[in-house]
Design an enzyme around this catalytic site. Structure first.
Site, PDB file in Angstrom:
ATOM      1  N   CYS A  70      40.725  52.869  48.086  1.00  0.00           N
ATOM      2  CA  CYS A  70      41.956  52.096  47.881  1.00  0.00           C
ATOM      3  C   CYS A  70      42.491  51.635  49.228  1.00  0.00           C
ATOM      4  O   CYS A  70      42.815  52.455  50.074  1.00  0.00           O
ATOM      5  CB  CYS A  70      43.027  52.907  47.152  1.00  0.00           C
ATOM      6  SG  CYS A  70      44.536  51.948  46.945  1.00  0.00           S
ATOM      7  N   GLY A 104      34.677  42.873  40.306  1.00  0.00           N
ATOM      8  CA  GLY A 104      35.101  41.835  41.231  1.00  0.00           C
ATOM      9  C   GLY A 104      35.142  40.471  40.573  1.00  0.00           C
ATOM     10  O   GLY A 104      34.128  39.790  40.458  1.00  0.00           O
TER      11      GLY A 104
HETATM   12  C1  LIG Z   1      47.214  45.742  40.475  1.00  0.00           C
HETATM   13  C2  LIG Z   1      45.922  46.434  40.806  1.00  0.00           C
HETATM   14  C3  LIG Z   1      45.894  47.829  40.888  1.00  0.00           C
HETATM   15  C4  LIG Z   1      44.702  48.492  41.199  1.00  0.00           C
HETATM   16  N1  LIG Z   1      44.703  49.859  41.246  1.00  0.00           N
HETATM   17  C5  LIG Z   1      43.532  50.510  41.479  1.00  0.00           C
HETATM   18  C6  LIG Z   1      43.466  51.936  41.428  1.00  0.00           C
HETATM   19  O1  LIG Z   1      44.456  52.631  41.164  1.00  0.00           O
HETATM   20  N2  LIG Z   1      42.277  52.531  41.671  1.00  0.00           N
HETATM   21  C7  LIG Z   1      41.128  51.822  41.943  1.00  0.00           C
HETATM   22  O2  LIG Z   1      40.066  52.419  42.133  1.00  0.00           O
HETATM   23  N3  LIG Z   1      41.164  50.468  41.971  1.00  0.00           N
HETATM   24  C8  LIG Z   1      42.324  49.805  41.751  1.00  0.00           C
HETATM   25  N4  LIG Z   1      42.338  48.423  41.762  1.00  0.00           N
HETATM   26  C9  LIG Z   1      41.096  47.691  42.053  1.00  0.00           C
HETATM   27  C10 LIG Z   1      40.384  47.281  40.776  1.00  0.00           C
HETATM   28  O3  LIG Z   1      39.999  48.390  40.003  1.00  0.00           O
HETATM   29  C11 LIG Z   1      39.148  46.423  41.101  1.00  0.00           C
HETATM   30  O4  LIG Z   1      38.245  47.188  41.873  1.00  0.00           O
HETATM   31  C12 LIG Z   1      39.493  45.164  41.878  1.00  0.00           C
HETATM   32  O5  LIG Z   1      40.707  44.627  41.425  1.00  0.00           O
HETATM   33  C13 LIG Z   1      38.415  44.096  41.769  1.00  0.00           C
HETATM   34  O6  LIG Z   1      38.191  43.705  40.446  1.00  0.00           O
HETATM   35  P1  LIG Z   1      38.882  42.403  39.746  1.00  0.00           P
HETATM   36  O7  LIG Z   1      38.610  41.242  40.659  1.00  0.00           O
HETATM   37  O8  LIG Z   1      38.226  42.308  38.414  1.00  0.00           O
HETATM   38  O9  LIG Z   1      40.320  42.708  39.663  1.00  0.00           O
HETATM   39  C14 LIG Z   1      43.524  47.743  41.452  1.00  0.00           C
HETATM   40  C15 LIG Z   1      43.557  46.352  41.359  1.00  0.00           C
HETATM   41  C16 LIG Z   1      44.732  45.687  41.041  1.00  0.00           C
HETATM   42  C17 LIG Z   1      44.724  44.192  40.948  1.00  0.00           C
END
Ligand SMILES: Cc1cc2nc3c(=O)[nH]c(=O)nc-3n(C[C@H](O)[C@H](O)[C@H](O)COP(=O)(O)O)c2cc1C
Ligand SMILES: Cc1cc2nc3c(=O)[nH]c(=O)nc-3n(C[C@H](O)[C@H](O)[C@H](O)COP(=O)(O)OP(=O)(O)OC[C@H]3O[C@@H](n4cnc5c(N)ncnc54)[C@H](O)[C@@H]3O)c2cc1C
Ligand code: FES
Lengths: 309, 274
Positions: free
Chosen positions: A131, A249
């Site tokens: 994170c 992603g």
């Molecule tokens: C608002 C928000 C909160 C997130 N919180 C976490 C989290 O608590 N733990 C984690 O491993 N990833 C967290 N992520 C990352 C997502 O799980 C993911 O890896 C990242 O957003 C990329 O994927 P996406 O483009 O489909 O969103 C968060 C992403 C967003 C947008």
């Protein structure tokens, strides 16, 4: 439902390769109002920490070109309150429940793994080593994130492995020079699967106020904007490790999911797209099913890494 | 709360920068409460990506009406939609205003498009409380930021205006006009409902405390999901973090822990530039 989408991750057999990404789905209660979340291959909870965390100051989210930056900072109730509060809901689910955890010390990783290991309704643990909105603490690594340090990555996975027999997934960061080095370290330490990628460190600026938009100044970029970066990383990792890769992603459609599968992913997670349309996860499952039917694909695993280069 | 594809049955440009959309939906008509909002997908592409939140302005015989100010790309795109077009809407979202049935002196305070939920609220109060006397205080930068005066007049509400440049009504803060009226009233019988930029709501919180008048304020934050899953819209309250999209957007003024501005003068400047 046909068996065309069934895949295996560690000890788990998933009815399909589509999961929710941590932090974008809560524990599923809200999204369950839109569609039956049991249709997903698995759900992954918001990352849980040892103690209650307040998270970062507002503003915590801002939209950028085809994406968004968040700096939530792992706000949450702490593991004991989480187990108390969410048990009833999670226990009733028919889909696999995967809990994401993060900590700032080896000791906390150990205690949390032990606590989760006792819960039979929790089927796997995703170790969030990546994170960008919190620091994992100086005791674990000289780097900000565990997933930036192959040695620390190995150490944490070995500890977790010692305290649970459940499937262990290591979630990696794109904010590194060579993600395959970290992926190999995770595999060597015994991770059953690798999730990639977490968000990319980023910032946004308000010119009028001459200030950063986010309260925390920096955050993590997600959404369609990061898909090409994630594809390359998944592709690279797949060339170096044998354990399954769960791609994350910018996935908003079945076509996106298929791109990742061709690049070597066994499964996918849907993150930001759920904010755009809460039905995204369900739609991807349905569309993948249709795709396999149309193309007469017996099992989707035949497409894993099938990219012709 | 549902995600729906709804038809735009009427579109009115009420100024260069502001327009109304009337949406056809039985479901929203039946379920919407004053202070709640909907989240609208403004483009068919990934840019802009996220839905945008808009307060529910009116409930009509066919559905609901929105009043939207062109602020950036998403609202600009939405302004190009035509009657007959369909848009994707999520709602109704959040908790609305809690109507204080025993209070008769109703003070509605709006900054700019803060009038949006207050009109719906006023309409409901009048239907439920025949004894209600509604005073509406509308403030804006210039007279172009004053909306809905005619609508409130039809509800027989008393209207007070202020603009920063004096181009309409009192020159200065909307809160000074409000204070002039408050002193004539019995605090016990009063309740304030406010919507607008944060500096205005902060001032309302102070007035509420000093004058011992109950106040509910509708807050704004950047939203991502709008349904309480991303934790993106958390604010500090006396009961810990709360979510604007799910626990709000309406909160009791006394429960909000305002961020102490690093530079008070800057905050006052902001208050002027509502
Ligand atoms: C608002 C928000 C909160 C997130 N919180 C976490 C989290 O608590 N733990 C984690 O491993 N990833 C967290 N992520 C990352 C997502 O799980 C993911 O890896 C990242 O957003 C990329 O994927 P996406 O483009 O489909 O969103 C968060 C992403 C967003 C947008
Ligand atoms: C609960 C709620 C109810 C709302 N109701 C209405 C309404 O009834 N009518 C209306 O016209 N607008 C309303 N808004 C504000 C509206 O959502 C924003 O103006 C819109 O999202 C801007 O999108 P854009 O892409 O056009 O502009 P952007 O390019 O995203 O932004 C333009 C400018 O507006 C600011 N801004 C954008 N979103 C927000 C936000 N959520 N909070 C504060 N500032 C923001 C940005 O900082 C920027 O300066 C509401 C917001 C919330 C949170
Ligand atoms: S906008 Fe996601 S929790 Fe409020």
């Amino acid at each position: 439902m046909s068996k065309a989408l069934e895949i295996k991750i560690g000890k788990l057999k998933l009815q399909n390769p589509v999961m929710s990404a941590s932090g974008t789905f809560g524990c599923g209660e809200e999204i369950n109002n839109f569609f039956d979340i049991n249709k997903l291959g698995a759900i992954i909870t918001k990352t849980i920490t040892m103690e209650k965390r307040q998270g970062n100051p507002s503003a915590r989210v801002v939209e950028t070109a085809s994406g968004m930056i968040n700096s939530i900072g792992l706000e949450g109730p702490g593991i004991r309150n989480f187990l108390k509060g969410k048990k009833d809901f999670l226990k009733k689910l028919k889909t696999h429940v995967i809990v994401s955890i993060s900590a700032t010390s080896v000791e906390d990783f150990k205690i949390m793994t032990e606590l989760l290991d006792e819960q039979s309704y929790i089927k796997a643990i995703e170790l969030n080593l990546s994170c960008p909105n919190v620091s994992h603490g100086k005791t674990l690594s000289k780097y900000k994130l565990i997933a930036q340090d192959p040695k620390a990555t190995e150490k944490i996975i070995k500890i977790a492995k010692k305290y649970t027999k459940k499937t262990l997934i290591a979630k990696l960061s794109p904010n590194v020079t060579d993600i395959t080095e970290i992926a190999k370290a995770a595999e060597n330490a015994g991770a059953d699967a690798i999730s990639a990628i977490n968000t990319l460190t980023a910032m946004a600026v308000n010119v009028e106020k001459r200030r950063p938009v986010l309260g925390n100044i920096f955050g993590g970029l997600s959404g369609p904007a990061i898909k090409p970066v994630a594809l390359k990383m998944v592709y690279d990792i797949s060339k170096k490790v044998k354990v399954p890769i769960i791609a994350i992603g910018g996935i908003i459609s079945a076509e996106d999911a298929l791109e990742f599968i061709l690049c070597g992913a066994s499964a996918v997670q849907v993150g930001t797209a759920t904010f755009v349309d809460p039905f995204t996860g369900e739609n991807i499952v349905n569309d993948l099913e249709k795709y396999c039917e149309e193309k007469k694909i017996e099992n989707i695993s035949s497409l894993i890494g099938a990219l012709v280069v | 709360m549902k995600q729906l594809k709804v038809k735009i049955i009427k579109k009115d440009n009420i100024s260069d920068s502001c327009f109304k959309l009337s949406l056809k939906s039985d479901y929203l008509k039946k379920t919407a409460k004053p202070g709640q909002f909907v989240s609208v997908k403004c483009s068919d592409t990934t840019s802009p990506l996220l839905k945008r939140p808009f307060g529910i302005h009116k409930v009509t015989s066919h559905g609901i009406e929105l009043l939207i100010k062109k602020a950036g790309k998403a609202t600009q795109l939405l302004s190009q939609k035509k009657e007959g077009d369909e848009i994707i809407v999520l709602g109704p979202l959040g908790q609305g205003f809690e109507i204080e049935h025993k209070k008769n002196d109703i003070l509605l305070v709006a900054g700019g498009y803060g009038v949006v939920p207050l009109y719906f609220l006023a309409d409901q109060i009048i239907k439920k409380n025949k004894g209600a006397k509604i005073k509406v205080f509308i403030g804006g930068k210039t007279k172009n930021d004053i909306f809905c005066a005619e609508d409130f007049k039809k509800l027989k509400a008393e209207l007070y205006f202020s603009t920063n440049d004096g181009s309409y009504g009192h020159k200065g803060f909307v809160t000074s006009v409000l204070m002039k009226e408050i002193v004539k009233l019995e605090p016990k019988n009063c309740v304030i409902y406010a919507c607008g930029p944060n500096p205005l709501l902060m001032a309302i919180s102070d007035i509420s405390k000093e004058e011992k008048i109950k106040a509910q304020v509708s807050m704004e934050e950047y939203l991502a999901c709008g349904i309480g899953v991303c934790m993106g819209c958390a604010i500090e309250t006396t009961q810990g973090k709360k979510l604007v999209c799910k626990d709000g957007p309406v909160f009791n003024a006394e429960e909000i822990l305002w961020k102490i501005p690093e530079n008070l003068n800057k905050a006052i400047d902001q208050r002027i530039n509502l």
